[in-house]
Enzyme design. Structure first.
Site, PDB file in Angstrom:
ATOM      1  N   CYS A 123      59.686  37.625  73.599  1.00 19.80           N
ATOM      2  CA  CYS A 123      60.133  38.997  73.830  1.00 19.80           C
ATOM      3  C   CYS A 123      59.231  39.988  73.096  1.00 19.80           C
ATOM      4  CB  CYS A 123      61.580  39.146  73.375  1.00 19.80           C
ATOM      5  SG  CYS A 123      62.305  40.749  73.746  1.00 19.80           S
ATOM      6  N   CYS A 219      69.930  36.843  72.428  1.00 17.30           N
ATOM      7  CA  CYS A 219      70.741  37.849  73.113  1.00 17.30           C
ATOM      8  C   CYS A 219      71.340  37.377  74.433  1.00 17.30           C
ATOM      9  CB  CYS A 219      69.926  39.125  73.315  1.00 17.30           C
ATOM     10  SG  CYS A 219      68.446  38.930  74.345  1.00 17.30           S
TER      11      CYS A 219
END
Length: 392
Positions: A123, A219
């Site tokens: 990410c 997440c």
């Protein structure tokens, strides 16, 4: 701020630019958490032209109620509320498709291949420090500021990446893939601060997220069930196979290699009277190989997708057998090692065999003398077992 003490001679602001803060535009990456909110508030208080940007990375319906995550649902509302309170413009960018393609798809494929991926590194490497950084430049920003706990320090040959002053919060392991070009543009205002002081600053600025807990889980992985996410993204991923002892004995069956990681002890579903650990995963044959703890020891490893931030070239460092500190898990301290070659790939050889090194994890390299400077690293492509009973 971190960059204050390293700003070039004659610089007029704390981020190292010659312009006064009011003439310096900063894009603040705001996840909705305490750290990024404090960064935005600090910079706004100093008079910078701050623009807050929040990335919507996933939804999955339940995101609004999910606790301990970031970049979705309630976190977006929190970031917007913080921006309103400190008086800066705030934008939400829909990066869901990019995040799915660059992070989630990679995560699923890695598990299917018997690797142990680190989506937070992906990410940072793609969505945040590539896509968001490009957006910040398009907005005319002089830099992109984030709430990461790491330090950017001006060195003799340009900016260097160094571990955070607070070792308990250091995020250098997750940021090894930051390139020199990206480092030129990035700023990390919290790198020199302990978390306790950041919380105090959040209260000082009366931020609505001052008491918000830190995100803990990946997440997009609800309740920490990696296998459930992989099976949802890759139907049929749970194909079973054999659990095999390193001596060749078939001890039992499993319901898919996606349920196992190197070093795992619990939940193996077999009992032999001795503690057993997962020492290797062969995705092609769907075999999970187990053995005693000493079979986890690794003499070295090879790396791929390399990023080098040290002086000179990585090739020269490998040729010279350069001494470094190598870190193979975010929760472990770096260990003495030397660089070299193995099967024509850059390799790391540990001074003392390391335990539980997993393909797909990162190997982050630090300067031996300072112990703080990040020299770069790569993703582990293969391990060199210390136990001769295990093939590389």
């Amino acid at each position: 701020m971190t960059d204050l003490k390293t700003a070039p001679t004659g610089a007029l602001n704390s981020l190292g630019f010659a312009n006064p803060p009011s003439e310096t535009r900063v894009v603040a990456a705001m996840s909705g958490g305490v750290d990024s909110s404090v960064v935005a508030a600090m910079l706004a208080e100093e008079g910078y032209d701050v623009v807050g940007i929040t990335l919507q990375l996933y939804d999955h319906g339940a995101a609004i109620e999910k606790k301990g995550a970031c970049c979705a649902g309630q976190d977006i509302h929190d970031a917007r509320n913080v921006a309103d309170q400190i008086g800066i413009p705030h934008y939400v960018l829909d990066y869901e498709s990019r995040f799915r393609e660059q992070v989630m798809e990679d995560f699923a494929d890695a598990y299917l291949a018997g690797s142990t991926p680190i989506p937070c590194i992906r990410c940072n490497q793609t969505v945040k420090f590539s896509d968001l950084l490009r957006t910040a430049k398009e907005l005319g920003a002089d830099c992109l500021a984030t709430g990461h706990y790491i330090q950017r320090v001006d060195g003799a040959n340009g900016p260097e990446l160094q571990r955070a002053a607070d070792p308990s919060r250091d995020q250098s392991y997750f940021l090894f893939a930051t390139t020199r070009e990206q480092l030129d543009y990035l700023r990390f205002p919290l790198g020199h601060l302990p978390k306790t002081q950041v919380r105090e600053l959040a209260e000082k600025y009366n931020l609505p997220v001052a008491a918000k807990p830190d995100s803990q889980d990946i997440c997009f992985v609800p309740q920490g069930s990696y296998a459930d996410v992989v099976k949802k993204m890759r139907p049929g991923a749970g194909r079973g196979g054999d659990i095999v002892h390193i001596d060749g004995r078939v001890l039992g069956q499993h319901e898919g290699v996606i349920h196992y990681t190197i070093g795992q002890r619990r939940g193996l579903g077999v009992a032999t009277g001795e503690p057993l650990f997962v020492v290797k995963i062969n995705a092609a044959s769907r075999k999970v190989i187990v053995g005693p703890r000493e079979a986890l020891l690794t003499a070295g490893l090879t790396m791929e997708e390399l990023n080098w931030l040290g002086d000179g070239s990585l090739e020269d460092a490998c040729d010279a057998g350069a001494q470094v500190l190598a870190r193979v898990r975010s929760t472990r301290e770096p260990l003495p090692a030397r660089l070299g070659w193995h099967s024509n790939q850059p390799a790391v050889y540990f001074d003392i065999a390391e335990e539980g090194v997993a393909k797909g994890q990162a190997c982050v390299l630090y300067e031996l003398s300072s112990k703080n400077r990040v020299m770069g690293g790569g993703f582990i492509s293969a391990t060199i077992p210390a136990d001769q009973r295990i093939s590389a």
